[in-house]
Design a protein around this motif. Structure first.
Motif, short mmCIF file in Angstrom:
data_model
loop_
_atom_site.label_atom_id
_atom_site.label_comp_id
_atom_site.label_asym_id
_atom_site.label_seq_id
_atom_site.Cartn_x
_atom_site.Cartn_y
_atom_site.Cartn_z
N SER A 55 51.22 82.41 -4.83
CA SER A 55 52.27 81.75 -4.05
C SER A 55 51.72 81.17 -2.75
O SER A 55 52.26 80.18 -2.24
CB SER A 55 53.41 82.74 -3.75
OG SER A 55 53.03 83.66 -2.73
N LEU A 56 50.67 81.78 -2.22
CA LEU A 56 50.07 81.33 -0.97
C LEU A 56 48.90 80.37 -1.20
O LEU A 56 48.25 79.95 -0.25
CB LEU A 56 49.60 82.54 -0.15
CG LEU A 56 50.70 83.50 0.31
CD1 LEU A 56 50.10 84.72 1.00
CD2 LEU A 56 51.67 82.79 1.26
N GLY A 57 48.63 80.07 -2.46
CA GLY A 57 47.54 79.17 -2.78
C GLY A 57 46.17 79.74 -2.51
O GLY A 57 45.22 79.01 -2.21
N ILE A 58 46.05 81.07 -2.65
CA ILE A 58 44.78 81.75 -2.38
C ILE A 58 44.06 82.00 -3.69
O ILE A 58 44.56 82.74 -4.55
CB ILE A 58 45.03 83.09 -1.64
CG1 ILE A 58 45.72 82.83 -0.30
CG2 ILE A 58 43.72 83.85 -1.45
CD1 ILE A 58 46.26 84.09 0.35
N ASP A 59 42.91 81.41 -3.83
CA ASP A 59 42.15 81.56 -5.08
C ASP A 59 41.30 82.82 -5.05
O ASP A 59 41.39 83.68 -5.93
CB ASP A 59 41.27 80.33 -5.30
CG ASP A 59 40.49 80.41 -6.60
OD1 ASP A 59 41.01 81.01 -7.57
OD2 ASP A 59 39.37 79.88 -6.66
N LYS A 60 40.47 82.96 -4.02
CA LYS A 60 39.59 84.12 -3.88
C LYS A 60 40.01 84.95 -2.68
O LYS A 60 40.39 84.40 -1.65
CB LYS A 60 38.14 83.67 -3.74
CG LYS A 60 37.60 82.93 -4.96
CD LYS A 60 36.14 82.54 -4.75
CE LYS A 60 35.60 81.80 -5.99
NZ LYS A 60 34.18 81.41 -5.82
N PHE A 61 39.92 86.27 -2.81
CA PHE A 61 40.36 87.15 -1.74
C PHE A 61 39.65 88.49 -1.85
O PHE A 61 38.98 88.80 -2.84
CB PHE A 61 41.88 87.34 -1.79
CG PHE A 61 42.40 87.83 -3.12
CD1 PHE A 61 42.45 89.19 -3.42
CD2 PHE A 61 42.84 86.93 -4.08
CE1 PHE A 61 42.91 89.64 -4.65
CE2 PHE A 61 43.32 87.36 -5.31
CZ PHE A 61 43.36 88.72 -5.60
N THR A 62 39.83 89.29 -0.81
CA THR A 62 39.31 90.66 -0.79
C THR A 62 40.47 91.61 -0.51
O THR A 62 41.56 91.18 -0.13
CB THR A 62 38.23 90.83 0.29
OG1 THR A 62 38.81 90.56 1.58
CG2 THR A 62 37.05 89.91 0.05
N ILE A 63 40.23 92.91 -0.70
CA ILE A 63 41.28 93.90 -0.47
C ILE A 63 40.73 95.08 0.31
O ILE A 63 39.55 95.42 0.23
CB ILE A 63 41.90 94.40 -1.79
CG1 ILE A 63 40.83 95.02 -2.70
CG2 ILE A 63 42.62 93.27 -2.50
CD1 ILE A 63 41.39 95.64 -3.99
N SER A 106 36.20 86.87 -10.35
CA SER A 106 36.22 85.48 -9.91
C SER A 106 37.30 85.26 -8.85
O SER A 106 37.23 84.29 -8.07
CB SER A 106 36.49 84.55 -11.10
OG SER A 106 37.71 84.88 -11.73
N ARG A 107 38.28 86.19 -8.78
CA ARG A 107 39.33 86.10 -7.77
C ARG A 107 39.19 87.23 -6.74
O ARG A 107 39.21 86.97 -5.55
CB ARG A 107 40.71 86.15 -8.42
CG ARG A 107 40.96 84.99 -9.40
CD ARG A 107 42.43 84.73 -9.59
NE ARG A 107 43.04 84.25 -8.35
CZ ARG A 107 44.34 84.00 -8.22
NH1 ARG A 107 45.16 84.20 -9.25
NH2 ARG A 107 44.83 83.54 -7.08
N LEU A 108 39.07 88.46 -7.21
CA LEU A 108 38.86 89.59 -6.30
C LEU A 108 37.36 89.73 -6.07
O LEU A 108 36.64 90.32 -6.88
CB LEU A 108 39.45 90.87 -6.90
CG LEU A 108 39.24 92.16 -6.11
CD1 LEU A 108 39.73 92.03 -4.67
CD2 LEU A 108 39.91 93.33 -6.81
N VAL A 109 36.89 89.20 -4.94
CA VAL A 109 35.44 89.08 -4.74
C VAL A 109 34.85 90.26 -3.96
O VAL A 109 33.63 90.45 -3.96
CB VAL A 109 35.09 87.76 -4.03
CG1 VAL A 109 35.45 86.58 -4.92
CG2 VAL A 109 35.80 87.64 -2.67
N GLY A 110 35.68 91.07 -3.32
CA GLY A 110 35.17 92.22 -2.59
C GLY A 110 36.28 93.21 -2.29
O GLY A 110 37.44 92.82 -2.08
#
Length: 307
Positions: free
Chosen positions: A93-101, A121-125
């Motif tokens: 919804s926020l247009g975020i392709d790659k992110f960390t948690i 490919s999306r959750l990179v770290g």
């Protein structure tokens, strides 16, 4: 610490008609994103603890209310593996392709669930601070009250919700007498180890006040959401730790050697089962102090994947 308005939040309409609440901290315009998973019981307001640190690093730090806590709708029958779907829906919804948690304490299992389900490919770290692990890793040395919750909740979540409301929820919602929750939490921390007392009563850097605000928000509607959490933790998680497949070095975990909320031996037993992960045991640290003193290191670690 920069003040934060608890009414400054946003809502996402999910496909099943639930609402997911989140707050944005740090650099709100940055494309470098960390999703934050709060502790238990807690809410998105915990994210305020890392607002200034995230801003200094140029990170957009998005703290999410889990179902039934804060402003997020309750999700009947939810399991740990339902959470990654909500995270992906928010990212999309926020247009975020790659992110960390970043998962802290009771947010740790949710971070591991995301590592299990969301493609690299999306959750990179991913980073976890003083996170909880499956109870079958062994609960010796854990606070007795926490062990009881994990034992009872899978079979009687309604009873747990009632108990939590009686002990915490009702006074957390009592806006006319805010001192009641303050006093109850102070009394609780007086029974904890010295390393925990020091962090709580020094309120540095605002840890006590943020946690009080977060607890009030967690119970703002009822105790049903918070009461469901121990069931999620105590039930089988829906996956084994050795089924988590990550890129080597993309998951780092910190744990205090004196942690009584989640004893260090749980982390030491769990970490080797997650191939490619790294565990740092911090001598002389407990539970709360680790959150305060190692958040910087966790954010910098995550920054290597997104900045």
């Amino acid at each position: 610490m920069t003040s934060y308005d608890p009414e400054n939040y946003q809502l996402l309409d999910l496909p099943d008609a639930r609402k997911l609440a989140y707050g944005i901290h740090g650099d709100a315009t940055s494309s470098a994103v960390v999703f934050y998973f709060h502790g238990f019981p807690g809410s998105r307001l915990e994210g305020q603890l890392l607002h200034e640190k995230a801003a200094a690093l140029g990170i957009r730090f998005i703290s999410i209310d889990r179902p039934g806590m804060g402003r997020s709708s309750f999700q009947p029958g939810r399991t740990l593996l339902d959470w990654p779907k909500d995270v992906l829906a928010l990212a999309d919804s926020l247009g975020i392709d790659k992110f960390t948690i970043l998962g802290v304490s009771g947010g740790g299992p949710y971070a591991l669930a995301c590592c299990r389900v969301i493609p690299p490919s999306r959750l990179v770290g991913s980073a976890i601070i003083c996170g909880l692990f499956p109870p079958k890793q062994g609960t010796s040395g854990m606070l007795f009250s926490t062990r009881v919750l994990l034992w009872v909740a899978p079979y009687a979540s309604g009873l747990v919700s009632w108990m939590m409301d009686r002990e915490v929820g009702a006074i957390a919602r009592d806006r006319e007498h805010p001192h009641l929750l303050d006093e109850a939490m102070d009394k609780l921390f007086k029974t904890r180890l010295e390393v925990e007392k020091k962090v709580w009563f020094s309120d540095d850097p605002g840890f006590r006040q943020v946690l009080l605000d977060s607890t009030r928000e967690a119970f703002r509607e009822s105790s049903v959401g918070a009461g469901w959490e121990p069931k999620v933790y105590g039930d089988h998680w829906g996956f084994e730790l050795d089924e988590i497949q990550i890129q080597k070095g993309s998951l780092k975990m910190w744990h205090g050697s004196l942690d009584a909320n989640v004893p260090a031996h749980m982390a030491e037993k769990a970490a080797p089962q997650i191939k490619g992960s790294e565990l740092v045991i911090v001598p002389g640290e407990g539970h709360c102090g680790l959150i305060v003193r190692y958040a910087d290191e966790a954010l910098k670690f995550l920054g290597t994947f997104i900045l």
